[in-house]
Design an enzyme around this catalytic site. Structure first.
Site, PDB file in Angstrom:
ATOM      1  N   TYR A 142       0.823  -1.210   0.000  1.00 33.60           N
ATOM      2  CA  TYR A 142       0.000   0.000   0.000  1.00 33.60           C
ATOM      3  C   TYR A 142       0.856   1.257   0.000  1.00 33.60           C
ATOM      4  CZ  TYR A 142      -4.015  -3.026   1.150  1.00 33.60           C
ATOM      5  OH  TYR A 142      -4.984  -3.997   1.143  1.00 33.60           O
ATOM      6  N   LYS A 191       3.280 -15.432   2.530  1.00 35.99           N
ATOM      7  CA  LYS A 191       3.104 -16.218   1.310  1.00 35.99           C
ATOM      8  C   LYS A 191       4.517 -16.552   0.810  1.00 35.99           C
ATOM      9  CE  LYS A 191       0.605 -18.008  -2.029  1.00 35.99           C
ATOM     10  NZ  LYS A 191      -0.224 -19.211  -1.815  1.00 35.99           N
ATOM     11  N   ASP A 224      -3.271 -18.243   2.374  1.00 40.13           N
ATOM     12  CA  ASP A 224      -4.473 -18.918   1.861  1.00 40.13           C
ATOM     13  C   ASP A 224      -4.997 -19.927   2.883  1.00 40.13           C
ATOM     14  OD1 ASP A 224      -2.114 -20.283   1.329  1.00 40.13           O
ATOM     15  OD2 ASP A 224      -2.629 -20.816  -0.728  1.00 40.13           O
ATOM     16  N   ASP A 248      -5.143  -6.568   6.028  1.00 43.29           N
ATOM     17  CA  ASP A 248      -6.347  -5.839   5.620  1.00 43.29           C
ATOM     18  C   ASP A 248      -7.475  -6.835   5.342  1.00 43.29           C
ATOM     19  OD1 ASP A 248      -8.044  -3.844   4.795  1.00 43.29           O
ATOM     20  OD2 ASP A 248      -7.189  -3.668   2.789  1.00 43.29           O
ATOM     21  N   ASP A 252     -10.827  -8.233   8.127  1.00 45.90           N
ATOM     22  CA  ASP A 252     -12.261  -8.190   7.817  1.00 45.90           C
ATOM     23  C   ASP A 252     -12.881  -9.573   8.005  1.00 45.90           C
ATOM     24  OD1 ASP A 252     -11.953  -5.526   7.120  1.00 45.90           O
ATOM     25  OD2 ASP A 252     -13.237  -5.690   5.356  1.00 45.90           O
TER      26      ASP A 252
END
Ligand code: IPM
Ligand code: MN
Length: 361
Positions: A142, A191, A224, A248, A252
């Protein structure tokens, strides 16, 4: 004690819920004999409308002179057409950047009285969800290099994911330290089977752990797999540590397991423990000003502020107790109302007033 707090309601329901968060602070002040001085400022779309910019220089200076920042939410369709740097969200990004708020704490827990609100099966919920997601907030994709350029297939947009050992180490230390105050376990999420930046992440987290926090249990998980585990087996998580983009998304997902995003508070802090406290929900323009937004996330953010910024643990616990009590007594804003016996459909203000009234020694 006396503290100075920058109060930045922002846009949309940020305004509705921050009013109730301040009510909770006032109640704490009265019950425990503290003085809170508020510096109210405009940031976001409201600031664009008033001053033509999402945040004023002066606001940054005032925040610097405060002991903590209480933030509502920023943004809305009215300002969606603006270029990224002029948008309301840039005001929040400027606060995060200016004060180097690299460590984002996003707790998610299922309240006893809201168990039925969770979209998860009872057998999963009954094992309990009480986790602290720690997200790096100032590094990664970001904030990385970005732009458009000519590529193999014509014009392309790009964003760079990059992590230095320094950035990983400082947020990892916070995670291990926080784990020591909880159930002593950290799951680091990356990852590393696909990304070089994730290999750096994993190596650094392991090195810091082995050197200084061997007493904390450390597990690595690919993102994942972590997403699946959050849906099937969330009780396995104590502290989750991850990058900005993975955090992020996962925060959620973790949040929604609790039944409403209207219940979730967060903090963003720097190396001096200075921070910004906010509900994780956004501005919800469709319900703004209607008096139906849930103020409990914003009140929860006050609880985090009392503990982390001011070291007022007893006061923070009193806020937690009040949130539990108001839910137990049946008060429900529409987002958590289920038309079950004993439930009282409440406005933002009623929820705020009833919660504040339950803040006692
Ligand atoms: C959040 C939000 C922001 C973020 C957006 C508005 C940039 O989604 O706080 O989760 O990802 O940091
Ligand atoms: Mn988000």
């Amino acid at each position: 004690m006396e503290f100075k707090i920058a109060v930045i309601p922002g846009d949309g329901i940020g305004v509705d819920v921050t009013r109730e968060a301040v009510r909770a602070l006032d109640q704490i002040a009265g019950v425990y004999g503290h003085t809170f001085r508020y510096e109210k400022r405009l940031v976001g779309g409201c600031c664009i409308d008033a001053f033509g910019t999402p945040i004023q220089e002066e606001t940054l200076k005032i925040c610097e002179s405060c002991d903590a920042i209480l933030f509502g939410a920023a943004g809305g369709p009215k300002w969606d057409h603006l270029p990224r740097k002029d948008r309301p969200e840039s005001g929040l990004a400027a606060l995060r950047r200016t004060f180097n708020l690299f460590c984002n704490l996003r707790p998610a827990k299922i309240y006893e009285d809201l168990k039925d609100n969770s979209p998860l099966k009872a057998e999963v919920v009954n094992k309990g969800v009480d986790l602290m997601l720690i997200r790096d907030l100032t590094g990664g994709i970001y904030f990385g290099e970005k732009g458009t350029r000519q590529g193999k297939y014509g014009v392309e947009g790009y964003d760079v994911e990059c992590y230095s050992a320094f950035e990983v180490e400082r947020v990892a230390r916070r995670a291990f330290e926080i784990a020591r105050t909880r159930r002593g376990s950290v799951t680091s999420i990356d990852k590393s089977n696909a990304l070089e930046s994730s290999r750096m992440w994993r190596e650094t987290v392991t090195r810091v752990h082995d050197a200084d926090y061997p007493d904390v249990e450390l597990t690595h998980l690919l993102v994942d797999k972590a997403a699946m585990e959050l849906a099937c087996n969330p009780s396995r998580f104590d502290v989750m540590l991850t990058t900005s983009i993975f955090g992020d998304i996962l925060s959620d997902e973790a949040g929604v397991t609790t039944g409403s995003v209207g219940m979730l508070a967060s903090a963003a802090i720097n190396d001096k423990n200075f921070g910004l406290y906010e509900p994780i929900h956004g501005t919800a323009p469709d319900i703004a000003g209607k008096g139906i937004a849930n103020p409990l996330a914003a009140i929860g953010a006050v609880g985090m502020m009392l503990d982390i910024a001011f070291g007022l643990k007893e006061e923070s616990a009193a806020v937690d107790r009040a949130i539990n009590a108001v839910l137990h007594d049946g008060y429900r804003t529409p987002d958590i109302y289920r038309d079950a016996p004993g439930q009282i459909r409440s406005t933002t203000e009623e929820m705020g007033v009833q919660t504040a009234a339950r803040i006692t020694k």
